[in-house]
Design an enzyme around this catalytic site. Structure first.
Site, short mmCIF file in Angstrom:
data_model
loop_
_atom_site.label_atom_id
_atom_site.label_comp_id
_atom_site.label_asym_id
_atom_site.label_seq_id
_atom_site.Cartn_x
_atom_site.Cartn_y
_atom_site.Cartn_z
N ASP A 103 -5.46 9.10 -15.29
CA ASP A 103 -4.40 8.86 -14.32
C ASP A 103 -3.17 9.72 -14.58
O ASP A 103 -2.67 9.78 -15.71
CB ASP A 103 -3.99 7.38 -14.33
CG ASP A 103 -5.10 6.47 -13.83
OD1 ASP A 103 -5.93 6.96 -13.05
OD2 ASP A 103 -5.14 5.30 -14.22
N GLU A 106 -11.48 1.53 -3.19
CA GLU A 106 -11.62 1.75 -4.63
C GLU A 106 -10.38 1.13 -5.27
O GLU A 106 -9.25 1.51 -4.95
CB GLU A 106 -11.71 3.24 -4.96
CG GLU A 106 -12.10 3.45 -6.42
CD GLU A 106 -12.28 4.93 -6.76
OE1 GLU A 106 -13.40 5.31 -7.13
OE2 GLU A 106 -11.30 5.68 -6.67
#
Length: 269
Positions: free
Chosen positions: A60, A49
């Site tokens: 994130d 990924e």
């Protein structure tokens, strides 16, 4: 069959789960990023990924935000990211590759052009982190037009409608988020209802489920498989190794190799 479909069929036949590491493309720079991705692939990663660096990512945590910043500071662009993807695909024709990115990077090129470029670079699946199911139709259409599998996130608080929607739209794999919040190797708490969510996704015939967020140790890979998932994704823990070894590339590759082997070993059911 797609590369992801083939992978999961092979793993099921061997009674194994999948270990999928995440890294940001071009972190800390183009050449070292290629070495890092090769190290992951050579030491047992079942799929990759890979993130397109973006200056304002939504999901994130600080570790992956720092990776985005390193890549951008090294001059990484969408152009360079596609070049790196093509280089990885050329060396590894069989490994499934999924992209994780924000919608703004797609808007800059138009949907059709972006998914066309993904196909040309050898990408198998794309997860657009900030596109809700209600707005996914155009993305799914463009992805399928170019043979790209659209992937969606199933959050831990998903109601029945969301579970059904994720299951019906996702191809390749289903991304099951361990908990609410942003990515982090430190926050390893998991929602209490994950086993129920896995059952509900399977009842709707969802694509194989990979659990992500807070997966940092081999025993957590085993726990994910115990829930009935098909494997686990590890992002922050992988990227932390890069961050820790920015001044020593050989040590970085050595530690990533060991980490990948240990995490993969945990997938043997």
């Amino acid at each position: 069959m797609s590369r992801f479909d083939t992978l999961f069929a092979q793993l099921q036949a061997k009674n194994e789960g999948a270990f999928v590491p995440f890294v940001t493309l071009c972190d800390p720079d183009f050449d070292r990023s290629f070495d890092i991705i090769c190290t992951l692939a050579d030491n047992g990663a079942d799929a990759l990924e890979l993130g397109f660096p973006f200056s304002d990512p939504l999901l994130d945590g600080p570790v992956i935000q720092a990776a985005n910043n390193r890549a951008l500071n090294a001059g990484c662009s969408t152009e360079k990211s596609f070049r790196l993807l093509a280089k990885v695909r050329s060396k590894y024709p069989e490994i499934p590759i999924s992209l994780l990115l924000c919608a703004n990077l797609i808007y800059a090129q138009t949907l059709d052009k972006f998914y066309q470029r993904c196909a040309e670079a050898g990408v198998d699946a794309v997860l657009v982190a900030d596109i809700p199911l209600l707005a996914c139709k155009d993305y799914v259409t463009a992805a399928k037009k170019h043979g790209i599998q659209p992937v969606f996130i199933c959050p831990p608080n998903a109601d029945e409608k969301t579970v059904a929607g994720v299951a019906s739209h996702t191809e390749g794999y289903t991304y099951l988020v361990s908990r609410a919040g942003v990515t982090s190797a430190e926050n390893q708490s998991h929602a209490a209802n994950l086993d129920t969510l896995v059952e509900r996704l399977k009842a709707h015939n969802a694509a194989p489920i990979l659990q992500g967020f807070g997966i940092a140790r081999p025993e957590q890979v085993k726990q994910a498989l115990t829930l009935g998932t098909s494997g686990a994704i590890s992002g922050s823990a992988t990227v932390k190794i890069i961050e820790k070894n920015l001044d020593n590339h050989p040590a970085c590759l050595q530690e990533l190799a060991r980490f990948t082997r240990e995490m993969k070993a945990a997938t043997h059911v």
